[in-house]
Every structure is written in structure tokens, then in C-alpha cells.
Design a protein around this motif. Structure first.
Motif, PDB file in Angstrom:
ATOM      1  N   ASN A 156       0.870  -1.183   0.000  1.00  0.00           N
ATOM      2  CA  ASN A 156       0.000   0.000   0.000  1.00  0.00           C
ATOM      3  C   ASN A 156       0.903   1.228   0.000  1.00  0.00           C
ATOM      4  OD1 ASN A 156      -1.732   2.109   0.349  1.00  0.00           O
ATOM      5  ND2 ASN A 156      -2.616   1.388   2.279  1.00  0.00           N
ATOM      6  N   PRO A 157       1.240   1.730  -1.172  1.00  0.00           N
ATOM      7  CA  PRO A 157       2.184   2.859  -1.241  1.00  0.00           C
ATOM      8  C   PRO A 157       1.689   4.106  -0.519  1.00  0.00           C
ATOM      9  CG  PRO A 157       1.818   1.888  -3.415  1.00  0.00           C
ATOM     10  CD  PRO A 157       0.797   1.299  -2.498  1.00  0.00           C
ATOM     11  N   GLY A 158       0.376   4.183  -0.268  1.00  0.00           N
ATOM     12  CA  GLY A 158      -0.162   5.364   0.393  1.00  0.00           C
ATOM     13  C   GLY A 158      -0.098   5.300   1.907  1.00  0.00           C
ATOM     14  N   ALA A 159       0.346   4.187   2.460  1.00  0.00           N
ATOM     15  CA  ALA A 159       0.344   4.030   3.918  1.00  0.00           C
ATOM     16  C   ALA A 159       1.626   4.580   4.534  1.00  0.00           C
ATOM     17  CB  ALA A 159       0.195   2.553   4.275  1.00  0.00           C
ATOM     18  N   ILE A 160       1.491   5.085   5.756  1.00  0.00           N
ATOM     19  CA  ILE A 160       2.681   5.412   6.561  1.00  0.00           C
ATOM     20  C   ILE A 160       3.081   4.123   7.265  1.00  0.00           C
ATOM     21  CG2 ILE A 160       3.535   6.736   8.525  1.00  0.00           C
ATOM     22  CD1 ILE A 160       1.332   8.819   7.831  1.00  0.00           C
ATOM     23  N   ILE A 161       4.356   3.759   7.160  1.00  0.00           N
ATOM     24  CA  ILE A 161       4.792   2.476   7.701  1.00  0.00           C
ATOM     25  C   ILE A 161       5.706   2.668   8.902  1.00  0.00           C
ATOM     26  CG2 ILE A 161       6.258   0.474   7.210  1.00  0.00           C
ATOM     27  CD1 ILE A 161       5.012   0.337   4.481  1.00  0.00           C
ATOM     28  N   CYS A 162       5.408   1.898   9.931  1.00  0.00           N
ATOM     29  CA  CYS A 162       6.249   1.849  11.124  1.00  0.00           C
ATOM     30  C   CYS A 162       6.799   0.429  11.177  1.00  0.00           C
ATOM     31  CB  CYS A 162       5.383   2.156  12.347  1.00  0.00           C
ATOM     32  SG  CYS A 162       6.249   2.114  13.896  1.00  0.00           S
ATOM     33  N   ASP A 163       8.099   0.277  11.001  1.00  0.00           N
ATOM     34  CA  ASP A 163       8.663  -1.065  10.843  1.00  0.00           C
ATOM     35  C   ASP A 163       9.813  -1.311  11.807  1.00  0.00           C
ATOM     36  OD1 ASP A 163      10.133   0.862   9.557  1.00  0.00           O
ATOM     37  OD2 ASP A 163       9.716   0.089   7.558  1.00  0.00           O
ATOM     38  N   PHE A 164      10.073  -2.561  12.078  1.00  0.00           N
ATOM     39  CA  PHE A 164      11.131  -2.912  13.034  1.00  0.00           C
ATOM     40  C   PHE A 164      11.688  -4.286  12.678  1.00  0.00           C
ATOM     41  CE2 PHE A 164      13.030  -4.237  17.006  1.00  0.00           C
ATOM     42  CZ  PHE A 164      13.572  -3.058  17.514  1.00  0.00           C
ATOM     43  N   PRO A 168      18.516 -11.771  15.717  1.00  0.00           N
ATOM     44  CA  PRO A 168      19.179 -11.730  14.413  1.00  0.00           C
ATOM     45  C   PRO A 168      18.213 -11.781  13.218  1.00  0.00           C
ATOM     46  CG  PRO A 168      19.227 -13.956  15.251  1.00  0.00           C
ATOM     47  CD  PRO A 168      18.542 -13.133  16.297  1.00  0.00           C
ATOM     48  N   CYS A 169      16.935 -12.094  13.480  1.00  0.00           N
ATOM     49  CA  CYS A 169      16.016 -12.187  12.351  1.00  0.00           C
ATOM     50  C   CYS A 169      14.602 -11.916  12.833  1.00  0.00           C
ATOM     51  CB  CYS A 169      16.103 -13.560  11.670  1.00  0.00           C
ATOM     52  SG  CYS A 169      15.537 -14.916  12.705  1.00  0.00           S
ATOM     53  N   GLY A 170      13.726 -11.665  11.873  1.00  0.00           N
ATOM     54  CA  GLY A 170      12.326 -11.381  12.213  1.00  0.00           C
ATOM     55  C   GLY A 170      12.010  -9.931  11.916  1.00  0.00           C
ATOM     56  N   TYR A 171      10.747  -9.683  11.694  1.00  0.00           N
ATOM     57  CA  TYR A 171      10.336  -8.356  11.226  1.00  0.00           C
ATOM     58  C   TYR A 171       8.878  -8.116  11.589  1.00  0.00           C
ATOM     59  CZ  TYR A 171       8.713  -5.051   7.575  1.00  0.00           C
ATOM     60  OH  TYR A 171       8.146  -4.017   6.878  1.00  0.00           O
ATOM     61  N   SER A 172       8.578  -6.874  11.941  1.00  0.00           N
ATOM     62  CA  SER A 172       7.187  -6.485  12.172  1.00  0.00           C
ATOM     63  C   SER A 172       6.943  -5.119  11.558  1.00  0.00           C
ATOM     64  CB  SER A 172       6.873  -6.401  13.673  1.00  0.00           C
ATOM     65  OG  SER A 172       6.839  -7.674  14.254  1.00  0.00           O
ATOM     66  N   MET A 173       5.782  -4.907  11.039  1.00  0.00           N
ATOM     67  CA  MET A 173       5.410  -3.575  10.549  1.00  0.00           C
ATOM     68  C   MET A 173       3.939  -3.314  10.787  1.00  0.00           C
ATOM     69  SD  MET A 173       3.205  -3.440   7.847  1.00  0.00           S
ATOM     70  CE  MET A 173       3.441  -2.471   6.426  1.00  0.00           C
ATOM     71  N   ASN A 174       3.627  -2.034  11.005  1.00  0.00           N
ATOM     72  CA  ASN A 174       2.250  -1.565  11.004  1.00  0.00           C
ATOM     73  C   ASN A 174       2.135  -0.510   9.918  1.00  0.00           C
ATOM     74  OD1 ASN A 174       1.516  -3.082  13.283  1.00  0.00           O
ATOM     75  ND2 ASN A 174       2.184  -1.453  14.672  1.00  0.00           N
ATOM     76  N   GLY A 175       1.087  -0.582   9.139  1.00  0.00           N
ATOM     77  CA  GLY A 175       0.817   0.452   8.153  1.00  0.00           C
ATOM     78  C   GLY A 175      -0.429   1.216   8.567  1.00  0.00           C
ATOM     79  N   ILE A 176      -0.371   2.533   8.441  1.00  0.00           N
ATOM     80  CA  ILE A 176      -1.566   3.315   8.749  1.00  0.00           C
ATOM     81  C   ILE A 176      -1.921   4.173   7.532  1.00  0.00           C
ATOM     82  CG2 ILE A 176      -1.014   3.295  11.210  1.00  0.00           C
ATOM     83  CD1 ILE A 176      -0.358   6.184  11.118  1.00  0.00           C
ATOM     84  N   ASP A 177      -3.182   4.088   7.149  1.00  0.00           N
ATOM     85  CA  ASP A 177      -3.666   4.795   5.967  1.00  0.00           C
ATOM     86  C   ASP A 177      -5.030   5.376   6.326  1.00  0.00           C
ATOM     87  OD1 ASP A 177      -4.369   5.756   3.528  1.00  0.00           O
ATOM     88  OD2 ASP A 177      -4.368   3.809   2.496  1.00  0.00           O
ATOM     89  N   ASN A 178      -5.046   6.662   6.667  1.00  0.00           N
ATOM     90  CA  ASN A 178      -6.241   7.285   7.232  1.00  0.00           C
ATOM     91  C   ASN A 178      -6.729   6.471   8.435  1.00  0.00           C
ATOM     92  OD1 ASN A 178      -6.572   9.652   5.555  1.00  0.00           O
ATOM     93  ND2 ASN A 178      -6.866   8.199   3.891  1.00  0.00           N
ATOM     94  N   ASP A 179      -7.985   5.960   8.386  1.00  0.00           N
ATOM     95  CA  ASP A 179      -8.481   5.233   9.566  1.00  0.00           C
ATOM     96  C   ASP A 179      -8.242   3.726   9.467  1.00  0.00           C
ATOM     97  OD1 ASP A 179     -10.249   4.831   7.520  1.00  0.00           O
ATOM     98  OD2 ASP A 179     -12.056   5.013   8.752  1.00  0.00           O
ATOM     99  N   ARG A 180      -7.456   3.288   8.496  1.00  0.00           N
ATOM    100  CA  ARG A 180      -7.256   1.840   8.301  1.00  0.00           C
ATOM    101  C   ARG A 180      -5.829   1.413   8.630  1.00  0.00           C
ATOM    102  NH1 ARG A 180     -10.409   0.555   2.711  1.00  0.00           N
ATOM    103  NH2 ARG A 180     -12.300   1.782   3.158  1.00  0.00           N
ATOM    104  N   TYR A 181      -5.755   0.249   9.246  1.00  0.00           N
ATOM    105  CA  TYR A 181      -4.437  -0.291   9.570  1.00  0.00           C
ATOM    106  C   TYR A 181      -4.148  -1.507   8.693  1.00  0.00           C
ATOM    107  CZ  TYR A 181      -6.716  -4.202  11.877  1.00  0.00           C
ATOM    108  OH  TYR A 181      -7.465  -5.323  12.117  1.00  0.00           O
ATOM    109  N   SER A 182      -2.863  -1.831   8.606  1.00  0.00           N
ATOM    110  CA  SER A 182      -2.445  -3.135   8.097  1.00  0.00           C
ATOM    111  C   SER A 182      -1.243  -3.548   8.930  1.00  0.00           C
ATOM    112  CB  SER A 182      -2.081  -3.069   6.610  1.00  0.00           C
ATOM    113  OG  SER A 182      -1.025  -2.160   6.399  1.00  0.00           O
TER     114      SER A 182
END
Lengths: 276, 64
Positions: A156-164, A168-182
Motif C-alpha cells: 500500500n504505497p499510500g500508507a505510513i509504515i512503522c517497521d522494526f 538476528p532475524c524477524g520483522y514487524s510492521m504496522n501500516g496506517i492509511d487514514n483510519d485503516r491499519y495493516s
């Protein structure tokens, strides 16, 4: 793991041997101090890989339901628990819902939730979620690099992404796009690699929107097995799932449907890579 | 249990609330201070590693 806090809604999703349901007591306490009253609860999960390692109250679905029953207020009197099966006995979908009368009346919500669980990730793709040894980058910087390298940022290119990125491995991200999350969570270790994706959509969105998102997700991870749970109050979104995923070489192996008082329909589909 | 303590499949909890105060309804649970969220997460055995928010909601990436 992720936490989303809306004015009148909270979503918390945790993996590992976390004791998620123990958050209910403190959350109700703090919400009460703000003058807020609980009107509905939905708890979902897949089948644990190591069920014997889960601590109380997650030792079994029966135990979880008992805990929920005992810790939810009595106004949430419309309750249902169900284990939705699939042809793969290791992939079942566990659902518990509880709601009060108010929430049942207002259930004609246009929003739907899609929860995707993927296992047996493509090894090349999974390797992108390992940090190079000794590169010294912190989790925020390494996370941003993974978001870009893997194509997650294009879902979702329009989302603001908070990633971590975890060491040594593993990944998490939250995307926020207006009132919707991913949200995406990845544990890439070979032998038990796993990734999850979750988002919300509206039945009024363009039909192709969720299909395009699911296609991009599958291409990021190329899982051998995938389950998709679709929760929707008033519309059958689940047909869009198969239409999106099957052209990518995956075949729907099973589909289970159940109705819940406050959530509407929950459809649980499992897919595996089509044999060549 | 695997050596790494791995358990990929998540547990997910969604709670909905209502209130009579329109001021509280406007921000509601977002008025919870960070210390209170930390206490909730302590019960779950998670911590916040990253956060972002917008006009509509707050999102936190958690450990585990």
C-alpha cells in the motif's frame, strides 16, 4: 506483535508464548476510568505449532474460552465459540465472540477484516528478513531496509509504515492509511517459517483493491501454505480472496463458514501451492 | 518448543467500547497514557519497540 488504539476500539495481536487474554482485565479497568464500557469482544487465532508450550490461559481453546467467559462483563451476553476446521488438521481457525444488544443492532458495518497466515515461506524471500551478522544497525533502520528490499512498502504505497527488524532475524510492521491499519509479522527461520498479514477494507472499495493487495502479499512471501480468514458483517468478500490468490499458483483446499452474533460471517479458507 | 521459543501463529483480541461523553468518545482510549499501556502490555509480556499515529488512531509495534 502489534497494538492499535482507536478512540473506542483496541486491537492487540501477539505471537510466541504471550498471555494475550491477560490484557482484558487491565484494559477494562483503564477504559472504565475513561467512562467507556465494553460492548463487544472478538478473539481469534490459528492452531498453535507448539500447543504444549503455551502458558495459561492459552493451554487449550477450551481453557481460553473459560477465561474469556469469566473475565468479560455480563452485559456481553451474546457469546459464541467455534473451531473452524480445514482439510489440514494443523490449520484450524479458533473464534470467540461476545457482544451486548447494542452491538448486535449496529452490526451492519461496511468494514471487513482479513487475517492471513502463511507458512513454508520461499527460502530466498525469507532470507531477506535476516540481518547481516555484525552490521550494527538498530531495529528501526534495519526494518526500513527490509520494508524496501522485500517490496512490503509497495503493498500500500499510500500508507505510513512503522517497521522494526529483530536481531538476528524477524520483522514487524504496522501500516496506517487514514483510519485503516495493516500489519505484517515475519519469523523467517527455515523449518518453521511464518508470516502473517492483516488489513481492513470496506465492501464499498473497488473490487480489485483487496485482490491487488493479496497478490502483492503472496509475491512477497511465496508461501507453500496459506490460510485466510475473512470477517465481514454484511457482504461476501471471501470470493475475492480465491479470485486473487488462485491465479498465483495456489489452490483452495478447504473453505469453512460460520456466523457470529456480532461479527457476521467468518469465512476460513486454506490454500496450498498447486502441484505441477 | 523450538530452541528459539518460536511460535509464529498470533493470538488476536479486538475490543469495542462505547461511552456517553462525546468529548471522551472523540479521543477515548487514545487518552490512555503510555504508562497505562505499558502496564497492560506487562500483563501480556510484551513491550513497545516502535510507534506511529495519525488523526484517527495510534499503532504500536511490540516485542515478540
Amino acid at each position: 506483535s502489534s497494538l492499535f488504539v482507536y478512540p473506542t476500539k483496541i486491537i492487540i495481536k501477539t505471537c510466541g508464548t504471550t498471555q494475550l487474554l491477560k490484557s482484558i482485565g487491565p484494559l477494562l479497568h483503564y477504559a472504565c476510568n475513561l467512562g467507556l464500557t465494553l460492548c463487544s469482544c472478538r478473539y481469534t487465532r490459528g492452531s498453535f505449532i507448539f500447543p504444549k508450550s503455551q502458558p495459561f490461559p492459552h493451554t487449550s481453546f477450551k481453557e481460553e474460552v473459560i477465561y474469556l467467559e469469566e473475565n468479560l462483563p455480563s452485559n456481553l451476553c451474546y457469546r459464541k465459540a467455534s473451531v473452524m476446521p480445514s482439510k489440514m488438521t494443523s490449520h484450524s481457525w479458533h473464534v470467540f465472540t461476545a457482544s451486548d444488544q447494542t452491538h448486535i443492532v449496529s452490526q451492519n458495518d461496511d468494514l471487513y477484516t482479513i487475517e492471513v497466515c502463511m507458512t513454508e515461506l520461499d527460502r530466498v524471500m525469507a532470507h531477506k528478513f535476516f540481518q547481516p551478522p555484525g552490521d550494527g544497525k538498530n531495529g528501526d533502520i534495519a526494518g526500513k531496509e527490509m520494508t524496501k528490499l522485500t517490496g512490503i512498502g509497495d503493498i500500500n504505497p499510500g500508507a505510513i509504515i512503522c517497521d522494526f527488524a529483530f536481531d538476528p532475524c524477524g520483522y514487524s510492521m504496522n501500516g496506517i492509511d487514514n483510519d485503516r491499519y495493516s500489519t505484517i509479522h515475519v519469523t523467517p527461520e527455515d523449518g518453521y517459517s511464518y508470516a502473517s498479514f492483516e488489513c481492513v477494507g470496506s465492501i464499498f472499495d473497488d473490487n480489485d483493491d483487496i485482490a491487488e493487495v493479496l497478490k502483492k502479499v503472496v509475491q512477497v512471501f511465496r508461501p507453500a501454505t496459506m490460510s485466510v480468514s475473512t470477517t465481514c458483517a454484511s457482504h461476501e468478500v471471501w470470493t475475492r480472496v480465491a479470485n486473487a490468490v488462485e491465479p498465483l499458483g495456489m489452490k483452495c483446499r478447504s473453505c469453512a463458514v460460520d456466523e457470529f452474533p456480532d461479527s457476521g460471517s467468518v469465512v476460513f479458507q486454506t490454500f496450498t501451492v498447486r502441484r505441477k | 518448543m523450538a530452541v528459539s521459543g518460536f511460535e509464529g501463529f498470533e493470538k488476536r483480541l479486538e475490543l469495542h467500547f462505547f461511552g456517553d461523553d462525546p468529548v471522551v468518545d472523540n479521543m477515548g482510549l487514545r487518552l490512555l497514557d503510555f504508562e497505562s499501556l505499558v502496564k497492560v502490555l506487562n500483563a501480556v509480556q510484551c513491550t513497545v519497540v516502535s510507534a506511529v499515529g495519525n488523526h484517527y488512531f495510534d499503532a504500536y509495534v511490540l516485542s515478540e
